[in-house]
Write a protein that holds these residues in place. Sequence first.
Motif, PDB file in Angstrom:
ATOM      1  N   ARG A  97       0.858  -1.132   0.095  1.00  0.00           N
ATOM      2  CA  ARG A  97       0.142  -0.051  -0.002  1.00  0.00           C
ATOM      3  C   ARG A  97       0.925   1.234   0.042  1.00  0.00           C
ATOM      4  N   VAL A  98       0.646   2.174  -1.079  1.00  0.00           N
ATOM      5  CA  VAL A  98       1.265   3.344  -0.938  1.00  0.00           C
ATOM      6  C   VAL A  98       0.382   4.412  -1.215  1.00  0.00           C
ATOM      7  N   ASP A  99       0.034   5.311  -0.378  1.00  0.00           N
ATOM      8  CA  ASP A  99      -1.210   6.241  -0.285  1.00  0.00           C
ATOM      9  C   ASP A  99      -0.590   7.445  -1.064  1.00  0.00           C
ATOM     10  N   GLY A 105      -0.129  10.205   4.366  1.00  0.00           N
ATOM     11  CA  GLY A 105      -0.510   8.854   4.079  1.00  0.00           C
ATOM     12  C   GLY A 105       0.099   7.643   4.651  1.00  0.00           C
ATOM     13  N   VAL A 106      -0.275   6.306   4.478  1.00  0.00           N
ATOM     14  CA  VAL A 106       0.338   5.191   4.870  1.00  0.00           C
ATOM     15  C   VAL A 106       0.997   4.400   3.737  1.00  0.00           C
ATOM     16  N   VAL A 107       2.213   4.144   4.093  1.00  0.00           N
ATOM     17  CA  VAL A 107       3.086   3.222   3.310  1.00  0.00           C
ATOM     18  C   VAL A 107       3.278   1.860   3.862  1.00  0.00           C
ATOM     19  N   SER A 108       2.788   0.782   3.344  1.00  0.00           N
ATOM     20  CA  SER A 108       3.167  -0.450   3.873  1.00  0.00           C
ATOM     21  C   SER A 108       3.350  -1.665   3.262  1.00  0.00           C
ATOM     22  N   TYR A 109       3.802  -2.559   3.634  1.00  0.00           N
ATOM     23  CA  TYR A 109       4.018  -3.948   3.078  1.00  0.00           C
ATOM     24  C   TYR A 109       3.796  -5.186   4.168  1.00  0.00           C
ATOM     25  N   SER A 110       3.071  -6.140   3.843  1.00  0.00           N
ATOM     26  CA  SER A 110       2.879  -7.243   4.674  1.00  0.00           C
ATOM     27  C   SER A 110       2.718  -8.591   3.950  1.00  0.00           C
ATOM     28  N   ALA A 111       3.458  -9.522   4.353  1.00  0.00           N
ATOM     29  CA  ALA A 111       3.495 -10.850   3.686  1.00  0.00           C
ATOM     30  C   ALA A 111       3.905 -11.819   4.824  1.00  0.00           C
ATOM     31  N   GLU A 112       3.173 -12.973   5.153  1.00  0.00           N
ATOM     32  CA  GLU A 112       3.483 -13.700   6.183  1.00  0.00           C
ATOM     33  C   GLU A 112       3.830 -13.103   7.464  1.00  0.00           C
ATOM     34  N   ASP A 113       5.091 -13.361   7.918  1.00  0.00           N
ATOM     35  CA  ASP A 113       5.391 -12.856   9.214  1.00  0.00           C
ATOM     36  C   ASP A 113       6.460 -11.575   9.024  1.00  0.00           C
ATOM     37  N   ARG A 127       6.995  11.063  11.406  1.00  0.00           N
ATOM     38  CA  ARG A 127       6.666   9.939  10.434  1.00  0.00           C
ATOM     39  C   ARG A 127       7.245   8.712  11.305  1.00  0.00           C
ATOM     40  N   ARG A 128       6.280   7.631  11.443  1.00  0.00           N
ATOM     41  CA  ARG A 128       6.818   6.567  12.420  1.00  0.00           C
ATOM     42  C   ARG A 128       7.059   5.355  11.309  1.00  0.00           C
ATOM     43  N   ILE A 129       8.148   4.673  11.793  1.00  0.00           N
ATOM     44  CA  ILE A 129       8.562   3.664  10.985  1.00  0.00           C
ATOM     45  C   ILE A 129       8.377   2.250  11.704  1.00  0.00           C
TER      46      ILE A 129
END
Length: 198
Positions: A97-99, A105-113, A127-129
Amino acid sequence: MSEVKIITNKKPNFGVWQGEISDVDPREYRRGNLSDLWIPLREKRWQYIGVYTEEIIFGLAVFHGSYLGNIFCYLYDRKRDFLWEQERMAPMSAGIRVDRNVQTGVVSYSAEDERIRIDNQQDQGIRRIDVKLRSEGRDIDIKAEIMDDGSLPAHQVVTPTADDDFTFTHKIAGLPILGDVRLGEFRYTLNPKRDRAV
């Protein structure tokens, strides 16, 4: 001052601005021919963060390219002369996801763990990481906050590219960063008095 957008009357608003572009959504762009049908497949969005300290250099990026996504993360330990890196490809940008808002905006990646999440909350001055990835038998775990209260203006550019297209770039450097980075057995503390992010 009037609102600056990257698109005006369906065309790119070429120029250079220091922190004044408020609307970065490119979806109103049109070339005025049949190729307008596949413009959504050509849109590419990403966010890159780099961090520089006396101990380490690390970089992190999340890329959404419609039909293909990519993430990468690297950490270089200056004292140990050690480089760790990770890269993942995501067909159809699955899990990415890249708003379209660089300020909130939120930028994220998610896969398994594995996960990457960047919460851009410039209205709150931060800006939180949050990162957890695994490669070469080592986990990397990053929890950090970049201080971005607007006191350092962003450099923003809308430039032409091939085929009458355009690109928009938002860059800012020298931001203080606070947090912790763990890579396997190694731990690093990020101190906002001396450590900086881009």
